[in-house]
Design an enzyme around this catalytic site. Structure first.
Site, mmCIF file in Angstrom:
data_model
loop_
_atom_site.group_PDB
_atom_site.id
_atom_site.type_symbol
_atom_site.label_atom_id
_atom_site.label_comp_id
_atom_site.label_asym_id
_atom_site.label_seq_id
_atom_site.Cartn_x
_atom_site.Cartn_y
_atom_site.Cartn_z
ATOM 1 N N LEU A 289 10.881 -20.224 -4.429
ATOM 2 C CA LEU A 289 9.417 -19.938 -3.642
ATOM 3 C C LEU A 289 7.951 -20.566 -4.586
ATOM 4 O O LEU A 289 8.422 -19.922 -5.711
ATOM 5 C CB LEU A 289 10.205 -18.305 -3.983
ATOM 6 C CG LEU A 289 9.286 -17.340 -3.562
ATOM 7 C CD1 LEU A 289 8.683 -17.588 -2.212
ATOM 8 C CD2 LEU A 289 9.910 -15.990 -3.672
ATOM 9 N N SER B 2 -7.671 -5.602 -5.338
ATOM 10 C CA SER B 2 -8.791 -6.579 -4.705
ATOM 11 C C SER B 2 -9.689 -6.076 -5.290
ATOM 12 O O SER B 2 -10.065 -5.219 -6.235
ATOM 13 C CB SER B 2 -8.902 -4.665 -3.172
ATOM 14 O OG SER B 2 -9.365 -4.107 -3.746
ATOM 15 N N SER C 145 -8.591 -4.426 4.663
ATOM 16 C CA SER C 145 -9.405 -4.355 3.526
ATOM 17 C C SER C 145 -9.105 -5.348 2.837
ATOM 18 O O SER C 145 -8.957 -5.176 1.586
ATOM 19 C CB SER C 145 -7.776 -2.953 2.788
ATOM 20 O OG SER C 145 -7.183 -2.280 3.753
ATOM 21 N N HIS D 117 2.325 3.370 -9.011
ATOM 22 C CA HIS D 117 2.294 1.647 -9.490
ATOM 23 C C HIS D 117 3.550 1.354 -10.103
ATOM 24 O O HIS D 117 3.916 -0.199 -9.646
ATOM 25 C CB HIS D 117 0.749 1.654 -10.204
ATOM 26 C CG HIS D 117 -0.184 2.024 -9.101
ATOM 27 N ND1 HIS D 117 -0.438 1.464 -8.148
ATOM 28 C CD2 HIS D 117 -1.074 2.576 -9.543
ATOM 29 C CE1 HIS D 117 -1.310 2.226 -8.012
ATOM 30 N NE2 HIS D 117 -2.058 2.428 -8.740
ATOM 31 N N ASP E 245 1.082 -1.096 -0.075
ATOM 32 C CA ASP E 245 0.263 -0.296 -0.537
ATOM 33 C C ASP E 245 0.856 1.643 0.124
ATOM 34 O O ASP E 245 1.565 1.151 0.910
ATOM 35 C CB ASP E 245 -0.729 -0.275 1.526
ATOM 36 C CG ASP E 245 -2.004 1.431 0.591
ATOM 37 O OD1 ASP E 245 -2.628 1.379 -0.258
ATOM 38 O OD2 ASP E 245 -2.769 1.603 2.153
ATOM 39 N N TRP F 282 -11.879 -1.988 -8.337
ATOM 40 C CA TRP F 282 -13.074 -1.638 -9.736
ATOM 41 C C TRP F 282 -12.871 -0.310 -9.229
ATOM 42 O O TRP F 282 -13.809 0.202 -10.478
ATOM 43 C CB TRP F 282 -13.750 -2.311 -9.673
ATOM 44 C CG TRP F 282 -12.871 -3.845 -10.210
ATOM 45 C CD1 TRP F 282 -12.557 -4.909 -9.241
ATOM 46 C CD2 TRP F 282 -12.284 -4.278 -11.525
ATOM 47 N NE1 TRP F 282 -12.518 -5.758 -10.051
ATOM 48 C CE2 TRP F 282 -11.864 -5.663 -11.005
ATOM 49 C CE3 TRP F 282 -12.296 -3.680 -12.795
ATOM 50 C CZ2 TRP F 282 -11.170 -6.774 -12.293
ATOM 51 C CZ3 TRP F 282 -11.549 -4.715 -13.551
ATOM 52 C CH2 TRP F 282 -10.958 -5.662 -13.446
HETATM 53 C C1 IPE Z 1 -5.290 -2.477 -0.289
HETATM 54 O O1 IPE Z 1 -5.309 -1.266 -0.601
HETATM 55 C C2 IPE Z 1 -5.868 -3.668 -1.819
HETATM 56 C C3 IPE Z 1 -3.883 -3.008 -1.993
HETATM 57 C C4 IPE Z 1 -2.760 -3.559 -1.762
HETATM 58 C C5 IPE Z 1 -3.437 -3.897 -3.518
HETATM 59 P P1 IPE Z 1 -6.183 -0.270 -0.471
HETATM 60 O O2 IPE Z 1 -5.249 1.231 -1.303
HETATM 61 O O3 IPE Z 1 -7.361 -0.394 -1.532
HETATM 62 O O4 IPE Z 1 -6.823 -0.479 0.883
HETATM 63 P P2 IPE Z 1 -7.622 1.041 1.496
HETATM 64 O O5 IPE Z 1 -8.986 1.595 0.635
HETATM 65 O O6 IPE Z 1 -7.078 2.119 2.152
HETATM 66 O O7 IPE Z 1 -8.533 -0.039 2.874
HETATM 67 C C1 IPE Z 2 -1.952 0.546 -3.477
HETATM 68 O O1 IPE Z 2 -1.287 1.316 -3.453
HETATM 69 C C2 IPE Z 2 -1.586 0.037 -4.763
HETATM 70 C C3 IPE Z 2 -3.694 -0.943 -5.379
HETATM 71 C C4 IPE Z 2 -4.010 -0.613 -4.711
HETATM 72 C C5 IPE Z 2 -3.169 -1.392 -6.383
HETATM 73 P P1 IPE Z 2 -2.250 2.661 -3.044
HETATM 74 O O2 IPE Z 2 -2.634 2.816 -4.575
HETATM 75 O O3 IPE Z 2 -3.571 1.999 -2.570
HETATM 76 O O4 IPE Z 2 -1.626 3.674 -2.881
HETATM 77 P P2 IPE Z 2 -2.681 5.549 -2.195
HETATM 78 O O5 IPE Z 2 -3.654 4.053 -0.191
HETATM 79 O O6 IPE Z 2 -3.181 5.754 -2.620
HETATM 80 O O7 IPE Z 2 -1.284 5.745 -1.778
HETATM 81 MG MG MG Z 3 -4.013 2.353 -0.700
#
Ligand code: IPE
Ligand code: IPE
Ligand code: MG
Length: 241
Positions: free
Chosen positions: A132, A66, A197, A38, A21, A70
């Site tokens: 792995l 997740s 999450s 990303h 995250d 979407w």
């Molecule tokens: C969880 O992160 C999903 C992934 C890292 C793929 P999110 O950024 O989507 O989670 P929330 O919205 O902060 O809970």
């Molecule tokens: C996690 O990083 C990657 C995915 C959920 C795909 P975020 O995109 O959620 O990054 P923040 O939370 O907005 O910083």
């Molecule tokens: Mg996030």
């Protein structure tokens, strides 16, 4: 690279699961578009997969997308899948060379066609690898996974394949995406958020958690080692004394 002396070789976790995250915030800090975050996240991931092999983990599971992601702007979602395609194109040969077995957790059949084709190729290429196991949670949701398992269980019951008494935790777990994978010993979440999450809800019942403020694109093998060192100081009791 070898197992660092700060870690105890005997108690390296078998399975580490990560919520990657903070990509968006990493980009925001630099006035870059979220997709650039990303992209930086993919680069960080490459190093973590390599380090996981060296450390001797059996399973590395990463939350890549997740069922709730979407909801994001279409441009971002498209960008994420485009990066996934690039990642596999660039990394598959190396993963294979390092004996890594790729596995997907989630309803990945619903992903955009090109991403799906690439993913299937990576599964096929690395199928017999014995190093792995790299589990990528894609279009993954813990609740959806549990509900799906319940549906599969109900089907087996109505077809007379199992009785009510045969509905054990083990049987239920065999209907999850993680069939055959040990529960994560350690769950790491970056970027300072302290929530699951919808990640590995069933599997993390007795996992140890490590949270770090480091944003995912800045997460290095050194940070992984620090998290594992913290894990090694925990006393796991599983409800006992
Ligand atoms: C969880 O992160 C999903 C992934 C890292 C793929 P999110 O950024 O989507 O989670 P929330 O919205 O902060 O809970
Ligand atoms: C996690 O990083 C990657 C995915 C959920 C795909 P975020 O995109 O959620 O990054 P923040 O939370 O907005 O910083
Ligand atoms: Mg996030």
């Amino acid at each position: 690279m070898d197992i660092p002396r700060t870690l105890d070789k005997q108690t390296i976790p078998k399975h580490v699961a990560i919520v990657m995250d903070g990509n968006g915030r990493w980009a925001k800090k630099r006035n870059l578009p979220r997709v650039a975050g990303h992209n930086a996240g993919m680069i960080a991931l490459k190093e973590i997969v390599k380090a996981s092999s060296v450390l001797g983990l059996k399973h590395l599971t990463v939350y890549a997308f997740s069922t709730e992601n979407w909801k994001r702007p279409e441009e971002e979602v498209k960008g994420i899948f485009k990066l996934l395609i690039i990642y596999i194109e660039k990394e598959l040969a190396e993963l294979h060379k390092n004996n890594v077995k790729v596995n997907i957790l989630g309803d990945y059949q619903q992903l955009p066609k090109e991403a799906l084709t690439k993913l299937e190729k990576s599964l096929e290429t690395t199928r017999d690898n014995t190093g792995l196991q790299f589990n990528i949670a894609l279009n993954y949701g813990g609740r959806r996974e549990i509900l799906r398992a319940a549906q599969l269980l109900a089907k087996d019951f109505s077809e007379g394949k199992i009785s009510e008494e045969q509905m054990t935790e083990e049987y239920f777990a065999s209907k999850l995406y993680t069939k055959g994978i040990p529960d994560p010993d350690l769950v790491i979440r970056t970027s300072g958020e302290m929530r699951l999450s919808n990640y590995l809800l069933w599997q993390s019942a007795y996992s140890e958690f490590v949270y770090t403020n480091v944003l995912w694109p800045d997460f290095t093998p050194k940070d992984l080692e620090t998290a594992i060192a913290s894990f090694q100081h925990r006393k796991r009791r599983y409800g006992g004394v």
